[in-house]
Design an enzyme around this catalytic site. Structure first.
Site, PDB file in Angstrom:
ATOM      1  N   ASP A  45       0.841  -1.206   0.000  1.00  0.00           N
ATOM      2  CA  ASP A  45       0.000   0.000   0.000  1.00  0.00           C
ATOM      3  C   ASP A  45       0.875   1.255   0.000  1.00  0.00           C
ATOM      4  O   ASP A  45       0.529   2.264  -0.619  1.00  0.00           O
ATOM      5  CB  ASP A  45      -0.912   0.001   1.231  1.00  0.00           C
ATOM      6  CG  ASP A  45      -2.064  -0.988   1.096  1.00  0.00           C
ATOM      7  OD1 ASP A  45      -2.500  -1.230  -0.049  1.00  0.00           O
ATOM      8  OD2 ASP A  45      -2.524  -1.516   2.119  1.00  0.00           O
ATOM      9  N   GLY A  46       2.025   1.176   0.692  1.00  0.00           N
ATOM     10  CA  GLY A  46       2.945   2.314   0.723  1.00  0.00           C
ATOM     11  C   GLY A  46       3.473   2.653  -0.668  1.00  0.00           C
ATOM     12  O   GLY A  46       3.669   3.819  -1.001  1.00  0.00           O
ATOM     13  N   ASN A 122      -4.053   9.018   2.034  1.00  0.00           N
ATOM     14  CA  ASN A 122      -4.307   8.430   3.352  1.00  0.00           C
ATOM     15  C   ASN A 122      -4.720   9.476   4.378  1.00  0.00           C
ATOM     16  O   ASN A 122      -5.821   9.465   4.865  1.00  0.00           O
ATOM     17  CB  ASN A 122      -3.048   7.730   3.875  1.00  0.00           C
ATOM     18  CG  ASN A 122      -2.993   6.251   3.529  1.00  0.00           C
ATOM     19  OD1 ASN A 122      -3.939   5.716   2.961  1.00  0.00           O
ATOM     20  ND2 ASN A 122      -1.897   5.598   3.867  1.00  0.00           N
ATOM     21  N   GLU A 123      -3.782  10.362   4.706  1.00  0.00           N
ATOM     22  CA  GLU A 123      -4.061  11.308   5.781  1.00  0.00           C
ATOM     23  C   GLU A 123      -3.054  12.447   5.815  1.00  0.00           C
ATOM     24  O   GLU A 123      -1.983  12.379   5.210  1.00  0.00           O
ATOM     25  CB  GLU A 123      -4.062  10.621   7.159  1.00  0.00           C
ATOM     26  CG  GLU A 123      -2.711  10.330   7.772  1.00  0.00           C
ATOM     27  CD  GLU A 123      -1.980   9.155   7.143  1.00  0.00           C
ATOM     28  OE1 GLU A 123      -0.941   9.422   6.505  1.00  0.00           O
ATOM     29  OE2 GLU A 123      -2.410   8.019   7.254  1.00  0.00           O
ATOM     30  N   ASP A 150      -0.757  16.077  21.503  1.00  0.00           N
ATOM     31  CA  ASP A 150       0.355  15.790  20.581  1.00  0.00           C
ATOM     32  C   ASP A 150       0.030  16.194  19.153  1.00  0.00           C
ATOM     33  O   ASP A 150       0.908  16.621  18.408  1.00  0.00           O
ATOM     34  CB  ASP A 150       0.687  14.287  20.594  1.00  0.00           C
ATOM     35  CG  ASP A 150       1.533  13.901  21.795  1.00  0.00           C
ATOM     36  OD1 ASP A 150       1.789  14.792  22.630  1.00  0.00           O
ATOM     37  OD2 ASP A 150       1.930  12.735  21.894  1.00  0.00           O
ATOM     38  N   ALA A 162      -5.203   3.040   7.993  1.00  0.00           N
ATOM     39  CA  ALA A 162      -3.762   3.248   8.154  1.00  0.00           C
ATOM     40  C   ALA A 162      -3.483   3.907   9.514  1.00  0.00           C
ATOM     41  O   ALA A 162      -3.946   3.412  10.542  1.00  0.00           O
ATOM     42  CB  ALA A 162      -3.239   4.068   6.973  1.00  0.00           C
ATOM     43  N   TYR A 163      -2.778   5.027   9.537  1.00  0.00           N
ATOM     44  CA  TYR A 163      -2.377   5.653  10.811  1.00  0.00           C
ATOM     45  C   TYR A 163      -3.592   5.990  11.681  1.00  0.00           C
ATOM     46  O   TYR A 163      -3.585   5.798  12.899  1.00  0.00           O
ATOM     47  CB  TYR A 163      -1.553   6.916  10.515  1.00  0.00           C
ATOM     48  CG  TYR A 163      -1.068   7.607  11.748  1.00  0.00           C
ATOM     49  CD1 TYR A 163      -0.147   6.994  12.596  1.00  0.00           C
ATOM     50  CD2 TYR A 163      -1.528   8.875  12.090  1.00  0.00           C
ATOM     51  CE1 TYR A 163       0.295   7.627  13.747  1.00  0.00           C
ATOM     52  CE2 TYR A 163      -1.092   9.514  13.229  1.00  0.00           C
ATOM     53  CZ  TYR A 163      -0.181   8.889  14.066  1.00  0.00           C
ATOM     54  OH  TYR A 163       0.246   9.519  15.195  1.00  0.00           O
ATOM     55  N   SER A 166      -4.641   3.341  13.957  1.00  0.00           N
ATOM     56  CA  SER A 166      -3.697   3.093  15.061  1.00  0.00           C
ATOM     57  C   SER A 166      -3.914   4.052  16.225  1.00  0.00           C
ATOM     58  O   SER A 166      -3.509   3.759  17.346  1.00  0.00           O
ATOM     59  CB  SER A 166      -2.252   3.236  14.573  1.00  0.00           C
ATOM     60  OG  SER A 166      -1.974   2.321  13.567  1.00  0.00           O
TER      61      SER A 166
HETATM   62  P1  NAP Z   1       5.612   2.587   6.301  1.00  0.00           P
HETATM   63  O1  NAP Z   1       5.966   2.984   7.700  1.00  0.00           O
HETATM   64  O2  NAP Z   1       6.631   1.911   5.470  1.00  0.00           O
HETATM   65  O3  NAP Z   1       4.274   1.684   6.266  1.00  0.00           O
HETATM   66  C1  NAP Z   1       3.327   1.764   7.223  1.00  0.00           C
HETATM   67  C2  NAP Z   1       2.330   0.601   7.093  1.00  0.00           C
HETATM   68  O4  NAP Z   1       1.053   1.183   6.756  1.00  0.00           O
HETATM   69  C3  NAP Z   1       2.632  -0.434   6.024  1.00  0.00           C
HETATM   70  O5  NAP Z   1       2.393  -1.708   6.587  1.00  0.00           O
HETATM   71  C4  NAP Z   1       1.622  -0.130   4.937  1.00  0.00           C
HETATM   72  O6  NAP Z   1       1.211  -1.269   4.211  1.00  0.00           O
HETATM   73  C5  NAP Z   1       0.463   0.354   5.755  1.00  0.00           C
HETATM   74  N1  NAP Z   1      -0.528   1.153   5.030  1.00  0.00           N
HETATM   75  C6  NAP Z   1      -0.322   2.192   4.192  1.00  0.00           C
HETATM   76  N2  NAP Z   1      -1.496   2.665   3.751  1.00  0.00           N
HETATM   77  C7  NAP Z   1      -2.460   1.893   4.315  1.00  0.00           C
HETATM   78  C8  NAP Z   1      -3.871   1.885   4.247  1.00  0.00           C
HETATM   79  N3  NAP Z   1      -4.543   2.802   3.529  1.00  0.00           N
HETATM   80  N4  NAP Z   1      -4.553   0.970   4.979  1.00  0.00           N
HETATM   81  C9  NAP Z   1      -3.899   0.062   5.734  1.00  0.00           C
HETATM   82  N5  NAP Z   1      -2.563   0.020   5.851  1.00  0.00           N
HETATM   83  C10 NAP Z   1      -1.845   0.931   5.142  1.00  0.00           C
HETATM   84  O7  NAP Z   1       5.149   3.907   5.557  1.00  0.00           O
HETATM   85  P2  NAP Z   1       4.809   4.127   4.044  1.00  0.00           P
HETATM   86  O8  NAP Z   1       4.861   2.845   3.310  1.00  0.00           O
HETATM   87  O9  NAP Z   1       5.623   5.276   3.577  1.00  0.00           O
HETATM   88  O10 NAP Z   1       3.290   4.611   4.158  1.00  0.00           O
HETATM   89  C11 NAP Z   1       2.956   5.815   4.795  1.00  0.00           C
HETATM   90  C12 NAP Z   1       1.704   5.550   5.564  1.00  0.00           C
HETATM   91  O11 NAP Z   1       2.037   4.712   6.640  1.00  0.00           O
HETATM   92  C13 NAP Z   1       1.091   6.791   6.176  1.00  0.00           C
HETATM   93  O12 NAP Z   1       0.170   7.375   5.292  1.00  0.00           O
HETATM   94  C14 NAP Z   1       0.447   6.237   7.426  1.00  0.00           C
HETATM   95  O13 NAP Z   1      -0.944   6.023   7.267  1.00  0.00           O
HETATM   96  C15 NAP Z   1       1.098   4.894   7.652  1.00  0.00           C
HETATM   97  N6  NAP Z   1       1.746   4.887   8.959  1.00  0.00           N
HETATM   98  C16 NAP Z   1       1.121   4.245   9.958  1.00  0.00           C
HETATM   99  C17 NAP Z   1       1.654   4.262  11.229  1.00  0.00           C
HETATM  100  C18 NAP Z   1       0.930   3.560  12.339  1.00  0.00           C
HETATM  101  O14 NAP Z   1      -0.061   2.882  12.053  1.00  0.00           O
HETATM  102  N7  NAP Z   1       1.354   3.765  13.571  1.00  0.00           N
HETATM  103  C19 NAP Z   1       2.846   4.943  11.489  1.00  0.00           C
HETATM  104  C20 NAP Z   1       3.472   5.582  10.421  1.00  0.00           C
HETATM  105  C21 NAP Z   1       2.914   5.572   9.164  1.00  0.00           C
HETATM  106  P3  NAP Z   1       2.162  -2.020   3.158  1.00  0.00           P
HETATM  107  O15 NAP Z   1       3.045  -2.889   3.971  1.00  0.00           O
HETATM  108  O16 NAP Z   1       1.187  -2.782   2.323  1.00  0.00           O
HETATM  109  O17 NAP Z   1       2.925  -0.971   2.388  1.00  0.00           O
END
Ligand code: NAP
Length: 268
Positions: A45-46, A122-123, A150, A162-163, A166
């Site tokens: 997804d990333g 995403n956000e 925060d 996604a975030y 969480s």
């Molecule tokens: P990353 O830190 O490499 O990946 C974060 C995780 O979020 C990966 O497992 C990715 O899935 C998953 N993800 C991304 N979009 C999603 C969605 N719409 N629904 C469910 N899971 C999703 O960061 P990145 O690849 O650059 O992606 C950035 C995104 O990561 C941000 O938009 C944010 O939403 C998310 N993120 C989440 C957290 C958290 O949940 N605490 C923290 C930081 C960032 P894949 O493995 O399939 O790529």
């Protein structure tokens, strides 16, 4: 049809991308990464997020397809071992598509009063790390609350898994034209009070944040981070643009959610 394959740099994704590109060439597709009709992302997804930002200038014209090299994702309908089936589906393409809402964010900078406009799939988050974030929150032109904590996260329906999830946000079905604001560690006591629950807004409403005067904010837009610039205001609404996916097969949204977050389960 002009197609491009957009991969992350992991070795398995690169291998799948090369194999897919070769099959597309062998079956007569034109490979064009400048003005493609279809963008196929290979990774997760990333990776699809990165592909989206690479081609945001041409969203009205481009359809995306996600190939996942791990599990099934939220933006990915195909697994890496299904590349042959995907090429057949592309050959039989009738222009099928499904579209999802995007978030429009306008940031007015306090130093130059310049306004920048971006789209998020995403956000968007606004955060402070070293000290408490203080920002007034308006819904349309009406003052809603003074937030201390925060940060705040404003997400699309597809970003809700996604975030946003969480930090306690609800999972929204992507057919909803809505955006969700979720709090990140709000301070709630006798003095400071926020709603302390995520809110979901319809497409004809907008959010305005007016943070207190400081420059040490961190803004994230999907995977991008921007910091150290004083912000006068941030406006969020559902964008007029949408992301389109070439949809050759349908996976029920709640099945994806169940598969990603719950896994094996038993009925009582
Ligand atoms: P990353 O830190 O490499 O990946 C974060 C995780 O979020 C990966 O497992 C990715 O899935 C998953 N993800 C991304 N979009 C999603 C969605 N719409 N629904 C469910 N899971 C999703 O960061 P990145 O690849 O650059 O992606 C950035 C995104 O990561 C941000 O938009 C944010 O939403 C998310 N993120 C989440 C957290 C958290 O949940 N605490 C923290 C930081 C960032 P894949 O493995 O399939 O790529």
């Amino acid at each position: 049809m002009k197609v491009t394959v957009f991969s992350n740099d992991g070795s398995s994704s690169v291998q799948v991308a090369n194999r897919l590109t070769q099959k597309l060439i062998n079956t007569g597709f034109v490979i064009d990464d400048q003005t493609p009709d279809v963008v196929i992302s290979v990774g997760g997804d990333g990776t699809l997020l990165s592909a989206f930002h690479r081609y945001t200038h041409d969203l009205a014209h481009i359809r995306f397809i996600g190939v996942h090299t791990g599990h099934l994702g939220f933006y990915t309908d195909w697994r890496d071992f299904e590349v042959d089936d995907l090429v057949v589906a592309l050959q039989e393409d009738l222009g099928q598509s499904i579209s999802y809402p995007l978030l429009e964010i306008k940031i007015e900078y306090a130093d130059t009063h310049e306004i920048s406009r971006s789209l998020a799939l995403n956000e968007v988050t606004l955060r402070r790390y070293a000290a408490t974030l203080r920002t007034d929150v308006y819904i349309k032109e009406n003052f809603f609350e003074s937030f201390r904590g925060d940060g705040l996260c404003i997400s699309t329906p597809t970003g809700s898994t996604a975030y946003s999830k969480s930090i306690g946000g609800a999972v929204l079905h992507p057919r909803l034209d809505a955006m969700q604001m979720t709090e990140i560690a709000s301070i709630n006591n006798r003095v400071y009070r926020t709603l302390s629950a995520p809110i979901v807004l319809p497409s004809d409403e907008w959010l305005l944040l007016k943070p207190s005067k400081t420059s040490d904010y961190v803004v994230t837009i999907d995977q991008f981070t921007f910091k150290d610039r004083p912000i006068a205001s941030m406006q969020f609404k559902i964008a007029k643009e949408r992301i389109q996916f070439a949809r050759y097969r349908h996976t029920h949204f709640w099945n994806r959610v169940e598969d990603a977050f719950i896994g094996s389960k038993h009925e009582i």
